[in-house]
Write an enzyme that holds these catalytic residues in place. Structure first.
Site, short mmCIF file in Angstrom:
data_model
loop_
_atom_site.label_atom_id
_atom_site.label_comp_id
_atom_site.label_asym_id
_atom_site.label_seq_id
_atom_site.Cartn_x
_atom_site.Cartn_y
_atom_site.Cartn_z
CD GLU A 430 -2.77 -1.08 6.28
OE1 GLU A 430 -2.07 -0.96 6.68
OE2 GLU A 430 -2.89 -0.99 4.72
CD GLU A 506 -3.28 3.64 3.57
OE1 GLU A 506 -4.58 3.75 4.02
OE2 GLU A 506 -2.43 3.28 3.97
C1 GAL Z 1 -0.44 1.65 5.42
C2 GAL Z 1 -1.51 2.21 6.00
C3 GAL Z 1 -1.30 3.61 6.28
C4 GAL Z 1 0.65 4.42 6.43
C5 GAL Z 1 0.50 3.50 4.77
C6 GAL Z 1 2.19 4.09 4.36
O1 GAL Z 1 -0.73 0.05 5.54
O2 GAL Z 1 -2.91 2.21 6.42
O3 GAL Z 1 -1.44 4.32 7.60
O4 GAL Z 1 0.49 3.18 7.49
O5 GAL Z 1 0.45 1.85 5.08
O6 GAL Z 1 3.22 2.58 3.50
#
Ligand code: GAL
Length: 815
Positions: A430, A506
């Protein structure tokens, strides 16, 4: 005086061994360390008297013993990737622990005699952070990024005679992280000495370019550092299978100043996969005539994989999708200090869930994690950075990016490229540079560096700025386009992606607190409650994230998806979303498993999907709701059986069958939304695909707390001074039913062949110290971590609480 007989025999034997046995020596520098917090103007000077400093063992995390305080590393920030429009005060974002500031470590260093051609090297697996390494008062190395491994040749700085002084200064800046980074020498430090020609740190590169069921080609490239003028050196390598039998060998002249390449054929190779994690090793000797100058071992696995347009991912020719989780590096109550037994414990829980892949978010992992993933069977996305040039936090990696990114990527790849578990590299998570016209060029540069050092694995990154990823073009650059939280965009993305596949790099970010249920049970985003907990009905997520079922449906329905990495396997310290602004919350709610290692309900939702070889049948919520009589209290069942009937006190509530509708929950959960609470028993009878009753599960209303029950994850421990047992303490009623509201303070006494190590209850708001042998139960449970001693014996564990019968447990430890 004549020597006693066995000793004399041992010496004779030693004298007749080839010189090889003593050429390379590797020592872990774990003991004799002195530590102090705060800067020391003379910290590097050998003559400094450090007697008053604390004596510590490395790996060591100076901040984990707390105390927690909302003022530690308070950050006034606008978290852009969370869609925040205004800055606000975040407490607990990095765990509320005192990791900011300077710390010094020192120890005497005795180095074996090196002779004229010997070398001594220090290898740091990771030091948090801004490490300055001093030998005998001289700075010999600086490495800013706390997650990376680095080494330094200290030979020129050694004293000709007498002891040397090793000192390390570490400094953690405030506002440098989005989670708890840990502090200090939290990973191992190695001293490596060699006496002549030798393989330098990470000096071999092993690949398996051709793999089939009948034969595999193994290629080994070896660097040799030889003293000037050395000639006639040979490399002799034997490949050994898991039982130690030699399966191939080669002897090759060392190419001076270049890498020496050796090629082998292994007949009928046993292929590495998560289900069959078979390992081989390459044992290399550097020979000068018949004298062995060095020996070096390269463990490896034989496997092939492909990422193909319109076909997706396959391992050893078998198509599969990643059943992965993202994890941060901390080990809950143990903090960031690396501990192999704790990592093994985590991986064992994930394995039982059916998980087959780990993303080391958002940084290089400990080498121990890679070794365990090789041995236990997990595919790893090795990740590097959470930031490139554009910052997310004031003092993050962006300040080092220009000067360090190539060195950091190179070390990452060199260290881990021989692991069969390493399946792809991630160049970032990100990063805000996605929205910059330069983003694609940076991505290309980083990807090229990784390809240069390892052309055998693809490169990915976690992208979250969907529109910009296509507008500026970063999505098309990556070998594997990884999207964070974008299942609703997959169908559109695939029409624009030249690669022909995409990864859920993710996913989910569902929030829940173990054993806590909120009413009404309904889908919600960013939901907050006065007790700073989230509901375990698994219906709550963040503005940008989803419940698990939505990603499941996308993965099942879209053939070009490569699988997913769930945020997160384990809860971690810091990032207490949705309570980022609400101290005392200081650890995450995202985990499938809580901070103390206890599965939440969601564990069974994933297990039902990911572990097809074991039946899963799990009911929620608990059934002890004094005051809710007659009120709607939905019951969910997470199971891999297709259908089940629910009974409340023997009365059927109907049968539910998984089915594909517009609502993804109906495909993956069985739900009875209208059940009215009455004390007693809820029971499900599960039916298999043939419609036969196959299994039952029930949950009872608990009576008054009566006793403590202790349950260990391990029946016995190894008496190596390191092994750990995770002992769950349950507050139960007289019938053995968990009292789901119990908050009793439990006190532990550990005696005999082990000691108390740490404690945790998984409550993200709990400010009790992890290092004291008492804590309040959270939702009726907590976990005490007990460490084995060094003598074969029995560890006695006793838990007491006012008004409860004690819990006891005896755990043998063996050599
Ligand atoms: C994402 C990020 C993670 C964590 C997650 C929580 O955007 O890559 O590190 O912050 O959100 O939902």
């Amino acid at each position: 005086m004549p020597l006693p007989k066995p000793l004399a025999a041992a010496l004779l034997l030693a004298a007749s061994l080839p010189a090889a046995a003593q050429t390379r020596q590797e020592t872990l520098l774990t003991s004799n360390w002195k530590f102090t917090k705060g800067d020391q103007p003379n910290g590097a000077k050998p003559e400094l008297n450090d007697a008053k400093w604390q004596t510590v063992r490395v790996p060591h995390d100076w901040a984990i013993s707390g105390p927690f305080d909302g003022k530690n590393d308070q950050q006034v920030v606008k978290i852009e990737q969370n869609g925040e429009k205004q800055a606000s005060l975040k407490s607990g974002r990095t765990g509320g622990l005192p990791f900011v500031g300077v710390g010094w470590y020192r120890r005497p260093l005795t180095v074996p005699a090196l002779g004229k051609d010997g070398r001594a090297v220090l290898l740091f697996d990771g030091a948090m952070s801004n490490a300055r390494v001093y030998l005998n008062g001289k700075e010999v190395m600086f490495w800013p990024y706390g997650y990376n491994s680095f080494s330094v040749d200290i030979t020129p700085y050694l004293q000709a005679k007498g002891a040397n002084t090793l000192a390390v200064r570490l400094e953690n800046q405030p506002e440098a992280s989005r989670w708890y980074p840990g502090a200090g020498l939290y990973r191992n430090v190695h001293l490596i000495t060699t006496l002549g020609a030798h393989v330098p740190v990470w000096g071999t590169y092993l690949t398996t370019p051709e793999v089939s069921a009948t034969s595999a080609t193994v290629k080994l490239r070896t660097k040799v550092d030889a003293p000037t003028g050395a000639t006639g050196l040979k490399l002799q390598t034997e490949l050994r299978d898991a039982a130690g039998a030699v399966v191939a060998r080669a002897t090759t002249d060392v190419v001076a100043g270049a890498e020496t390449e050796q090629s082998f054929t292994v007949a009928a190779p046993k292929l590495w996969s998560p289900e069959t994690p078979v390992l081989y090793s390459a044992e290399t000797k550097i020979l000068n005539g018949s004298t062995v100058q060095d020996t070096y071992r390269t463990p490896f696995g034989i496997r092939s994989f492909k990422f193909e347009k319109d076909k997706g991912f396959s391992l050893n020719g078998q198509p599969r999708k990643f059943k992965g989780v993202c994890n941060h590096h901390d080990l809950g109550p143990l903090g960031a200090a690396i501990n192999t037994a704790a990592l093994r414990h985590q991986l064992a829980i994930l394995k039982d869930m059916g998980c087959d892949a780990i993303r080391t978010s958002h940084n290089m992992p400990a080498p121990e994690l890679m070794q365990l993933c090789d041995e236990m069977g997990f595919m790893v996305m090795v990740e590097s950075f959470d930031e490139w040039k554009a910052p997310k936090v004031k003092n993050g990696y962006s300040q080092y990016f220009d000067q360090w990114v190539e060195k950091d990527l190179t070390n990452m790849v060199h260290r881990d490229r021989n692991h069969p578990s390493a399946i792809m590299w991630s160049i970032g998570n990100e990063v805000p540079d996605q929205s910059s016209p330069n983003g694609p060029a940076i991505a290309k540069r980083l990807q090229d560096i990784v390809h240069r050092e390892d052309p055998t694995r693809p490169v990915t990154m976690g992208m979250d700025r969907y529109d910009d990823d296509f507008k500026y073009g970063i999505a098309a650059v990556l070998d594997i386009p990884g999207f964070n939280y974008k299942p609703h965009r997959y169908a559109d993305a695939i029409t624009k992606l030249p690669q022909g596949f995409l990864l859920g790099s993710e996913t989910a970010s569902t929030v829940s607190s173990r054993g806590v249920y909120k009413f009404p049970a309904e889908l919600a985003k960013d939901k907050q409650y006065p007790d700073n907990q989230s509901s375990s009905y698994d219906l709550e997520a963040c503005r940008w994230s989803q419940i698990p079922d939505i990603e499941f449906a996308a993965q099942d329905d879209l053939p070009y998806t490569l699988g997913e990495f769930v945020w997160t396997g384990f809860d971690y310290l810091g990032e207490p979303t949705p309570y980022d602004e609400k101290w005392p919350s200081h650890s995450s709610y995202f985990g499938i498993i809580d901070l103390a290692g206890q599965p939440k309900d969601r564990y069974y939702l994933y297990r039902a999907r990911w572990n097809p070889t074991q039946p899963t049948l799990h009911l929620l919520p608990h059934w002890t709701w004094a005051g809710r009589e007659g009120q709607t209290t939905p019951v969910f069942c997470y199971t891999n059986y297709p259908s089940a009937e629910l009974f409340v006190n023997g009365k059927s509530q109907g049968r539910q069958t998984k089915s594909k509708t517009d609502n993804p929950q109906t495909r993956y959960r069985l739900e009875w939304p209208e059940v009215k609470y009455q004390p007693g028993t809820i029971k499900v009878v599960a039916y298999d695909a043939q419609g036969k009753a196959a299994a039952t599960e029930e949950v009872r209303t608990a009576g008054a707390p009566h006793h403590i029950k202790l349950v260990t994850d391990r029946p016995k421990l190894t008496a190596d001074g390191q092994d750990l047992a995770y002992i769950t303490a349950r507050v139960e009623d007289a019938q053995g039913t968990l009292c789901p509201d119990a908050t009793n303070e439990l006190r532990f006494v550990v005696s005999g062949g082990g000691s108390f190590r740490a404690i945790g209850n998984g409550d993200a708001t709990n400010l009790e110290a992890f290092q004291q042998p008492q804590m309040h139960a959270f939702q009726g449970q907590l976990v005490a971590i007990v460490q084995a001693g060094t003598a074969a014996s029995t560890v006695q564990v006793k838990a007491t609480a006012a008004g409860l019968k004690d819990g006891t447990l005896a755990l043998p430890t063996t050599k």
